[in-house]
Design an enzyme around this catalytic site. Structure first.
Site, PDB file in Angstrom:
ATOM      1  N   ASP A  67     -28.249  32.623   9.430  1.00  0.00           N
ATOM      2  CA  ASP A  67     -29.540  32.605   8.750  1.00  0.00           C
ATOM      3  C   ASP A  67     -30.606  32.101   9.720  1.00  0.00           C
ATOM      4  O   ASP A  67     -30.296  31.360  10.659  1.00  0.00           O
ATOM      5  CB  ASP A  67     -29.466  31.695   7.523  1.00  0.00           C
ATOM      6  CG  ASP A  67     -30.519  32.050   6.479  1.00  0.00           C
ATOM      7  OD1 ASP A  67     -30.158  32.676   5.465  1.00  0.00           O
ATOM      8  OD2 ASP A  67     -31.703  31.716   6.668  1.00  0.00           O
ATOM      9  N   ASP A  92     -31.535  35.150  14.419  1.00  0.00           N
ATOM     10  CA  ASP A  92     -32.656  36.026  14.097  1.00  0.00           C
ATOM     11  C   ASP A  92     -32.156  37.443  14.266  1.00  0.00           C
ATOM     12  O   ASP A  92     -31.947  37.903  15.396  1.00  0.00           O
ATOM     13  CB  ASP A  92     -33.828  35.733  15.040  1.00  0.00           C
ATOM     14  CG  ASP A  92     -35.017  36.661  14.821  1.00  0.00           C
ATOM     15  OD1 ASP A  92     -34.929  37.559  13.953  1.00  0.00           O
ATOM     16  OD2 ASP A  92     -36.027  36.486  15.523  1.00  0.00           O
ATOM     17  N   ASN A 133     -26.065  40.948   4.565  1.00  0.00           N
ATOM     18  CA  ASN A 133     -26.932  40.699   3.415  1.00  0.00           C
ATOM     19  C   ASN A 133     -28.374  40.371   3.803  1.00  0.00           C
ATOM     20  O   ASN A 133     -29.280  40.544   2.996  1.00  0.00           O
ATOM     21  CB  ASN A 133     -26.352  39.545   2.592  1.00  0.00           C
ATOM     22  CG  ASN A 133     -27.284  39.086   1.506  1.00  0.00           C
ATOM     23  OD1 ASN A 133     -27.450  39.751   0.483  1.00  0.00           O
ATOM     24  ND2 ASN A 133     -27.909  37.936   1.705  1.00  0.00           N
ATOM     25  N   TYR A 173     -39.857  49.298   1.345  1.00  0.00           N
ATOM     26  CA  TYR A 173     -38.579  48.650   1.042  1.00  0.00           C
ATOM     27  C   TYR A 173     -37.538  49.691   0.640  1.00  0.00           C
ATOM     28  O   TYR A 173     -36.389  49.646   1.102  1.00  0.00           O
ATOM     29  CB  TYR A 173     -38.785  47.639  -0.082  1.00  0.00           C
ATOM     30  CG  TYR A 173     -37.538  46.903  -0.493  1.00  0.00           C
ATOM     31  CD1 TYR A 173     -37.017  45.880   0.299  1.00  0.00           C
ATOM     32  CD2 TYR A 173     -36.867  47.221  -1.669  1.00  0.00           C
ATOM     33  CE1 TYR A 173     -35.874  45.200  -0.067  1.00  0.00           C
ATOM     34  CE2 TYR A 173     -35.719  46.546  -2.045  1.00  0.00           C
ATOM     35  CZ  TYR A 173     -35.231  45.538  -1.247  1.00  0.00           C
ATOM     36  OH  TYR A 173     -34.088  44.872  -1.620  1.00  0.00           O
ATOM     37  N   LYS A 211     -33.755  50.649   2.310  1.00  0.00           N
ATOM     38  CA  LYS A 211     -32.492  50.559   1.575  1.00  0.00           C
ATOM     39  C   LYS A 211     -31.817  51.920   1.441  1.00  0.00           C
ATOM     40  O   LYS A 211     -30.581  52.005   1.398  1.00  0.00           O
ATOM     41  CB  LYS A 211     -32.724  49.920   0.205  1.00  0.00           C
ATOM     42  CG  LYS A 211     -33.113  48.443   0.301  1.00  0.00           C
ATOM     43  CD  LYS A 211     -32.064  47.621   1.057  1.00  0.00           C
ATOM     44  CE  LYS A 211     -32.389  46.151   1.099  1.00  0.00           C
ATOM     45  NZ  LYS A 211     -31.365  45.336   1.776  1.00  0.00           N
ATOM     46  N   ALA A 255     -32.819  40.907  -8.887  1.00  0.00           N
ATOM     47  CA  ALA A 255     -31.970  39.722  -9.032  1.00  0.00           C
ATOM     48  C   ALA A 255     -32.821  38.465  -9.080  1.00  0.00           C
ATOM     49  O   ALA A 255     -33.882  38.382  -8.436  1.00  0.00           O
ATOM     50  CB  ALA A 255     -30.968  39.640  -7.879  1.00  0.00           C
ATOM     51  N   THR A 269     -33.510  35.597  -7.681  1.00  0.00           N
ATOM     52  CA  THR A 269     -33.309  34.905  -6.413  1.00  0.00           C
ATOM     53  C   THR A 269     -34.609  34.226  -5.983  1.00  0.00           C
ATOM     54  O   THR A 269     -35.682  34.509  -6.529  1.00  0.00           O
ATOM     55  CB  THR A 269     -32.890  35.898  -5.314  1.00  0.00           C
ATOM     56  OG1 THR A 269     -33.961  36.842  -5.118  1.00  0.00           O
ATOM     57  CG2 THR A 269     -31.619  36.649  -5.704  1.00  0.00           C
TER      58      THR A 269
END
Length: 251
Positions: free
Chosen positions: A37, A53, A80, A145, A149, A178, A180
């Site tokens: 991360d 990164d 992810n 986006y 995807k 979601a 999040t």
């Protein structure tokens, strides 16, 4: 369940949200798990945190090598990490298109490229990529986006074909909206956050947002050795958006 007992897993974007839920679930089911991360500081034991990164190849290679050395091998990769974007095709300039594509698509390539030599040595190798309901449903204000995807889905199929005879399974999970931290930040920016949340919930036939834990469960299913015959597929965890067409309430 202990289906991941003895396996080593790497989860990108694993410090929060879906990635964190996935890392914790894999660990609970027996895996040793490392998280990559930009800010791994929230990561606590038994998870191992490494800064990476994914828009920088050298950073990725260094982090993957360090994680694999600490784990003692690699069996499962969960790609992810990603970023969002809002707007129609008119609303994002070239620089933003390049930035989001670089993270969401090429970033996935960088991590996979660094992980493949290690996965080839595993007898239970699996890769799970995080896609989106935007792969199969046209969502407003999500042109950039959605394009990234859609590329992730096609990339998943190509990777599955390329590596199936090496014993590496590749699948993707397509979450709906979601609950999040990322969605929370988007809601905070809305003129009426409560109304925006209600609209997002109403879009999903189950009438609520998908939870990070529910997406993690799907990722674990695809990554598990118990799913050894599953490769080159996508699993929707979207509250029914992809396949259900309900009548309005009361009709």
């Amino acid at each position: 369940m202990t289906d991941f007992e003895g396996l080593k897993a790497l989860v990108t974007g694993g410090a929060s949200g879906i990635g964190r839920a996935t890392a914790e679930l894999l660990a609970a089911r027996g895996a040793q798990v490392a998280v990559l991360d930009l800010d791994p500081s929230p990561v606590t034991k038994p998870l191992l945190g490494f800064r990476a990164d994914i828009s920088d190849d050298a950073s990725v290679r260094e982090a993957v090598a360090a994680a694999v050395a600490e784990l003692g091998g690699l069996d499962v990769l969960v790609n992810n990490a990603g970023i969002g974007a809002q707007g129609t095709v008119e609303d994002n300039d070239d620089a933003e298109w390049h930035r989001v594509l670089d993270v969401n698509v090429v970033g996935m390539v960088r991590v996979t490229r660094a992980a493949l030599p290690h996965l080839r040595r595993s007898s239970h190798a699996a890769i799970v990529n995080t896609g989106s309901i935007a792969v199969t449903a046209g969502l407003p204000q999500r042109a950039l986006y959605s394009a990234t995807k859609g590329a992730v889905y096609s990339l998943t199929l190509a990777m599955a074909a390329d590596h199936v005879r090496e014993g590496i399974r590749v699948n993707c999970v397509n979450p709906g909206t979601a609950d999040t931290p990322w969605i929370g930040r988007l809601l905070d920016k809305a003129p009426d956050p409560a109304a925006e949340r209600a609209a997002l919930e109403a879009r999903q036939p189950i009438g609520r947002l998908v939870s990070a834990d529910e997406v993690a469960g799907a990722i674990a299913y695809l990554a598990s050795p118990l799913s050894g015959a599953t490769t080159g597929t996508s699993l929707a965890v979207d509250g029914g958006v992809q396949g259900l067409r309900l009548r309005p309430v009361g009709r």
